[in-house]
Scaffold this motif. Structure first.
Motif, PDB file in Angstrom:
ATOM      1  N   UNK A 196      25.776  30.651 -24.405  1.00 14.92           N
ATOM      2  CA  UNK A 196      25.291  31.212 -25.663  1.00 14.92           C
ATOM      3  C   UNK A 196      24.275  32.320 -25.415  1.00 14.92           C
ATOM      4  N   UNK A 197      23.395  32.122 -24.442  1.00 13.05           N
ATOM      5  CA  UNK A 197      22.386  33.142 -24.162  1.00 13.05           C
ATOM      6  C   UNK A 197      23.018  34.419 -23.612  1.00 13.05           C
ATOM      7  N   UNK A 198      23.984  34.259 -22.733  1.00 14.16           N
ATOM      8  CA  UNK A 198      24.656  35.426 -22.171  1.00 14.16           C
ATOM      9  C   UNK A 198      25.457  36.147 -23.248  1.00 14.16           C
ATOM     10  N   UNK A 199      26.153  35.381 -24.094  1.00 11.29           N
ATOM     11  CA  UNK A 199      26.933  35.993 -25.174  1.00 11.29           C
ATOM     12  C   UNK A 199      26.034  36.738 -26.152  1.00 11.29           C
ATOM     13  N   UNK A 200      24.836  36.181 -26.421  1.00 16.03           N
ATOM     14  CA  UNK A 200      23.922  36.819 -27.365  1.00 16.03           C
ATOM     15  C   UNK A 200      23.452  38.180 -26.861  1.00 16.03           C
ATOM     16  N   UNK A 201      23.506  38.380 -25.540  1.00 14.63           N
ATOM     17  CA  UNK A 201      23.078  39.658 -24.964  1.00 14.63           C
ATOM     18  C   UNK A 201      24.183  40.707 -25.008  1.00 14.63           C
ATOM     19  N   UNK A 205      32.862  39.475 -20.788  1.00 10.15           N
ATOM     20  CA  UNK A 205      33.616  38.534 -19.965  1.00 10.15           C
ATOM     21  C   UNK A 205      32.784  37.865 -18.870  1.00 10.15           C
ATOM     22  N   UNK A 206      31.722  37.150 -19.219  1.00 11.92           N
ATOM     23  CA  UNK A 206      30.985  36.426 -18.188  1.00 11.92           C
ATOM     24  C   UNK A 206      31.809  35.258 -17.664  1.00 11.92           C
ATOM     25  N   UNK A 207      31.546  34.900 -16.419  1.00  5.14           N
ATOM     26  CA  UNK A 207      32.181  33.728 -15.815  1.00  5.14           C
ATOM     27  C   UNK A 207      31.086  32.714 -15.538  1.00  5.14           C
ATOM     28  N   UNK A 208      31.127  31.591 -16.267  1.00  2.00           N
ATOM     29  CA  UNK A 208      30.098  30.552 -16.152  1.00  2.00           C
ATOM     30  C   UNK A 208      30.808  29.237 -15.894  1.00  2.00           C
ATOM     31  N   UNK A 219      28.435  34.562 -13.238  1.00  2.25           N
ATOM     32  CA  UNK A 219      28.765  35.938 -12.889  1.00  2.25           C
ATOM     33  C   UNK A 219      28.903  36.730 -14.188  1.00  2.25           C
ATOM     34  N   UNK A 220      28.101  37.775 -14.320  1.00  2.00           N
ATOM     35  CA  UNK A 220      28.085  38.554 -15.566  1.00  2.00           C
ATOM     36  C   UNK A 220      28.259  40.034 -15.237  1.00  2.00           C
ATOM     37  N   UNK A 221      29.437  40.604 -15.509  1.00  2.00           N
ATOM     38  CA  UNK A 221      29.635  42.042 -15.286  1.00  2.00           C
ATOM     39  C   UNK A 221      28.768  42.866 -16.234  1.00  2.00           C
ATOM     40  N   UNK A 222      28.335  44.024 -15.757  1.00  2.00           N
ATOM     41  CA  UNK A 222      27.609  44.953 -16.612  1.00  2.00           C
ATOM     42  C   UNK A 222      26.113  44.743 -16.659  1.00  2.00           C
TER      43      UNK A 222
END
Length: 555
Positions: A196-201, A205-208, A219-222
């Motif tokens: 949720x925190x990564x999506x809010x940013x 396409x994060x890999x969690x 892993x979070x591209x960008x």
């Protein structure tokens, strides 16, 4: 003459056209990406668009497909973290929250026990000292109802607490079955909160994923750096409302059993002694929004759920005139005196916030608190330049493989080799079309899967062509030889590709990260390769045979 029913021809060509149309936005990647980003930003802002966003939206036709193949961390650049969840923190929290329940459960046995108090004990253990040694058994009987069955498939029939006597003390710990169930819940909760925190940013396409018993791979591209990612997910934003026991200026003061020492967030040198068990915790929050207080300063408004509102109302109603502390990430940000019962279930957090800080705090509170601290074992930043180098290297490898296969097929099978090469190009287009449709992520191992697909995609054509050659040596007519070639090669083609698909499925199921990227690309490539070899190539050959009507057939 070869003849395929009209409905089947239309269906085959429709699938080909659909795949190529879906793949086409990837030829204009930067333009379509900016178009998609602008649309997403406009939607989040409630329909308000800047001039730049309107221009970006207009740069790609609204009627055209806009789904892209997402680029993974190794191609776009970004951050990689491997975090270890400190599960022991959760055991400690469970025992701290159990103490008030245990104290209440022992009240009816006060005459027998002579009084109880919480004794010093290791984290994750609740030790209760009984004043009267003869009352230990009565205390055990009073505490046993606190234990309940473990809520998990593997712990069926087990209790969640081990409650035993140790001399004149009673020791309570989590049972092994409850620890296993707690570990699973904690990891799952951590995964969801991080996501949720990564999506809010607004990342792509994060890999969690969970790794092992207590680790999470992120892993979070960008993202610009691993430090930026750690800041994004590592802040716990742990909010609670605690009873104030006292204050001190001694940073080393012993708060006593069941209490904690917390620094004042605004006044340096002042420390609060607080009851370790919160009246209400951030778990009861249902909403948090940036706002302003009555003086126009940035603040955060919050709202409790029904349970939290009831607890908060009862506590404030029973403690009018007493101070209570708002604790955020182990610092007291405010310690107001209760003037009246707060029964509405909502309130406001004030402090020395900027507008940006109040906005970020609201996001973190809505996302929830991490259930336990995370220790980062591995961190890595992949720069966009390195990602572009990977893309260039992958493109070069794919072109070399494609050219080599094309030359081999033409040299071996002449015109039929050209037909196979046309089908190979359609095959690659369909792979990108399917990846775009499902929102797949292309990684460097995924490019390896594409290169492997290029090399093996013509295997089915080779099997068919060799069977056609055999039938021609038996003096079969051209049309009949082609028909029999496809029929008799079918079983070998299916067998070979089914085993390859099983391998891809196993890699996807047991692998993670890059291995899964390779497996997905390989699986899709197998399906499209079989489709283009058995149906598209045959239709091309059929069109040529029926129009050219060659007297002899050279394969």
């Amino acid at each position: 003459m070869l003849h395929t029913p009209l409905w089947k021809r239309l269906l085959i060509w429709a699938a080909v056209v659909l795949g190529l149309v879906l793949a086409s936005p990837n030829l204009f990647y930067a333009r379509v990406e900016s178009h998609n980003d602008a649309q997403s930003a406009i939607a989040k802002s409630g329909g308000t668009a800047t001039a730049e966003q309107e221009a970006a939206v207009a740069s790609w036709p609204a009627w055209a497909p806009s789904s892209l193949v997402n680029l993974g961390l190794d191609l776009r650049g970004g951050a990689h973290l491997l975090a270890e969840v400190q599960l022991a923190d959760v055991y400690k929290q469970r025992m701290d929250s159990l103490w008030p329940e245990a104290r209440d459960a022992l009240k009816p046995a006060r005459e027998a026990t002579g009084g109880v108090k919480r004794a010093q004990s290791p984290d994750g253990t609740l030790r209760i000292a009984i004043a009267n040694a003869d009352g230990v058994q009565a205390a055990l009987e009073a505490l046993r109802p606190l234990a309940s069955p473990v809520v998990s498939l593997t712990g069926a029939g087990s209790s969640n607490y081990d409650i035993v006597a140790d001399g004149q003390d009673i020791v309570i710990t989590l049972s092994e079955a409850e620890k296993a169930a707690t570990d699973a819940r904690t990891l799952q909760q951590s995964l969801e909160i991080i996501r949720r925190r990564v999506d809010a940013a607004g990342t792509r396409e994060p890999s969690i994923q969970r790794q092992g018993a207590d680790r999470i791979l992120i892993e979070v591209p960008g993202v610009g750096s691993a430090e930026e990612l750690k800041t994004m997910i590592g802040t716990t934003a742990k909010l609670s409302f605690n009873t104030v026991v006292g204050t001190t200026q001694d940073a080393e003061a012993n708060p006593g059993p069941g209490n904690i020492l917390a620094a004042d967030g605004e006044r340096e040198g002042l420390y609060f002694i607080l009851d370790a068990t919160p009246v209400v915790s951030g778990d009861n929050l249902v909403d948090a929004q940036p706002s302003f207080d009555q003086n126009g300063r940035p603040a955060v408004s919050f709202r409790f759920d029904t349970t939290g509102a009831r607890k908060f109302g009862e506590y404030t109603g029973a403690n009018i005139g007493a101070p209570f502390a708002i604790l955020l990430d182990d610092k007291v940000i405010s310690a107001p005196t209760i003037q009246t019962a707060i029964t509405g279930g909502s309130g406001i957090i004030t402090g020395s916030f900027t507008v940006e800080e109040s906005t970020n705090l609201a996001v973190l509170l809505r996302a929830g608190a991490l259930p336990a601290e995370m220790k980062f074992l591995e961190e890595k930043t992949v720069g966009p330049e390195l990602g572009q180098d990977s893309i260039d290297a992958g493109r070069t490898a794919a072109v070399i493989g494609l050219v080599a296969v094309a030359i081999f097929m033409i040299a071996s099978y002449g015109l039929f080799g050209v037909f196979a090469n046309i089908a190979l190009l359609i095959n690659l287009g369909m792979i990108f079309g399917i990846l775009s449709l499902i929102g797949g992520t292309l990684t460097l191992p995924g490019i390896a899967g594409l290169v492997l697909t290029i090399g093996t995609a013509v295997d089915a054509n080779v099997l068919v062509y060799e069977r056609i050659r055999e039938e021609l040596r038996l003096a079969k007519s051209a049309a009949r030889a082609i028909e029999l070639g496809y029929e008799r090669a079918m079983s070998a083609i299916v067998d070979a590709n089914v085993t390859a698909m099983i391998t891809a499925i196993v890699l996807f199921y047991f692998g993670s990260g890059p291995v899964r990227g390779f497996a997905v690309t390989l699986f899709i490539g197998i399906i499209t390769s079989v489709f283009t070899a058995l149906y598209v190539t045959r239709l091309i050959i059929e069109l040529w045979i029926n129009r050219a009507q060659p007297k002899t057939l050279v394969v």
